[in-house]
Write an enzyme that holds these catalytic residues in place. Structure first.
Site, PDB file in Angstrom:
ATOM      1  N   ILE A 120       0.907  -1.151   0.000  1.00  0.00           N
ATOM      2  CA  ILE A 120       0.000   0.000   0.000  1.00  0.00           C
ATOM      3  C   ILE A 120       0.949   1.204   0.000  1.00  0.00           C
ATOM      4  O   ILE A 120       1.536   1.536   1.024  1.00  0.00           O
ATOM      5  CB  ILE A 120      -0.938   0.011   1.224  1.00  0.00           C
ATOM      6  CG1 ILE A 120      -1.845  -1.219   1.224  1.00  0.00           C
ATOM      7  CG2 ILE A 120      -1.784   1.295   1.226  1.00  0.00           C
ATOM      8  CD1 ILE A 120      -2.776  -1.329   2.430  1.00  0.00           C
ATOM      9  N   PRO A 121       1.153   1.816  -1.157  1.00  0.00           N
ATOM     10  CA  PRO A 121       2.279   2.731  -1.360  1.00  0.00           C
ATOM     11  C   PRO A 121       2.134   4.135  -0.769  1.00  0.00           C
ATOM     12  O   PRO A 121       2.080   5.140  -1.489  1.00  0.00           O
ATOM     13  CB  PRO A 121       2.395   2.780  -2.878  1.00  0.00           C
ATOM     14  CG  PRO A 121       0.997   2.599  -3.352  1.00  0.00           C
ATOM     15  CD  PRO A 121       0.374   1.627  -2.372  1.00  0.00           C
ATOM     16  N   CYS A 122       2.154   4.220   0.542  1.00  0.00           N
ATOM     17  CA  CYS A 122       2.060   5.524   1.199  1.00  0.00           C
ATOM     18  C   CYS A 122       3.281   6.388   0.909  1.00  0.00           C
ATOM     19  O   CYS A 122       3.223   7.617   1.038  1.00  0.00           O
ATOM     20  CB  CYS A 122       1.842   5.362   2.700  1.00  0.00           C
ATOM     21  SG  CYS A 122       3.081   4.348   3.521  1.00  0.00           S
ATOM     22  N   HIS A 123       4.377   5.769   0.477  1.00  0.00           N
ATOM     23  CA  HIS A 123       5.581   6.532   0.135  1.00  0.00           C
ATOM     24  C   HIS A 123       5.379   7.407  -1.102  1.00  0.00           C
ATOM     25  O   HIS A 123       6.147   8.320  -1.342  1.00  0.00           O
ATOM     26  CB  HIS A 123       6.777   5.589  -0.069  1.00  0.00           C
ATOM     27  CG  HIS A 123       6.600   4.621  -1.187  1.00  0.00           C
ATOM     28  ND1 HIS A 123       5.914   3.428  -1.028  1.00  0.00           N
ATOM     29  CD2 HIS A 123       7.007   4.659  -2.479  1.00  0.00           C
ATOM     30  CE1 HIS A 123       5.912   2.774  -2.178  1.00  0.00           C
ATOM     31  NE2 HIS A 123       6.569   3.504  -3.079  1.00  0.00           N
TER      32      HIS A 123
END
Length: 158
Positions: A120-123
């Site tokens: 889950i690409p919060c970056h």
């Protein structure tokens, strides 16, 4: 709950999950974890896909996820999954997509509580000015991940 640790170019990842899916993928700051040779069957596919990602051979993930959080957090995390590989969005854009520009702080807070890093690409969420603001795994890791996904890898984004 099953747990496994893997070494990555930017540190140790702890992966937790069960038959319902991956529950968490979090960076560990200590380097003294023993990496087990035997990986629980519930985590094999997640680890395989994460290794492919770090090798540069995977741009999206296709594993079952089961993060625990509030309904609002889950909405934010679902929205994060829609950010394409190699692209970024801002916290303000996220709030707007959630339907209320005033929820920017709540969206940022939910982003920071994402329990499944990378998948889950919060970056991929950055400041409105393009700066790599806040990342629970550390700004140095966020910069690395964004550069790893950059369509122009010969240049540094930061």
């Amino acid at each position: 709950m099953k747990t496994a640790f893997i070494k990555t170019p930017i540190g140790i990842l702890e992966i937790k999950g069960n038959s319902g899916g991956v529950v968490s993928v979090l960076f560990k700051n200590k380097e003294n974890f023993s990496i087990a040779e035997t990986i629980p069957k519930e985590l094999k596919e997640a680890i395989s896909q994460l290794e492919e990602y770090f090798e540069g051979n995977r741009k999206s993930f296709s594993i079952k996820l089961s993060p625990e959080g509030t309904d609002f957090q889950k909405r934010v995390w679902k929205q994060l999954e829609e950010i394409p590989f190699g692209k970024t969005t801002s916290y303000q854009q996220m709030a707007n997509q959630l339907g209320d520009p005033k929820v920017i702080r709540a969206a940022a807070s939910a982003n920071g509580k994402n329990p499944i890093s990378i998948i889950i690409p919060c970056h991929r969420v950055i400041g409105s000015d393009g700066s790599p603001t806040g990342y629970a795994g550390g700004i140095h890791r966020k910069k690395w991940l964004l550069e790893h996904e950059s369509p122009a890898p010969q240049q540094s984004l930061f």
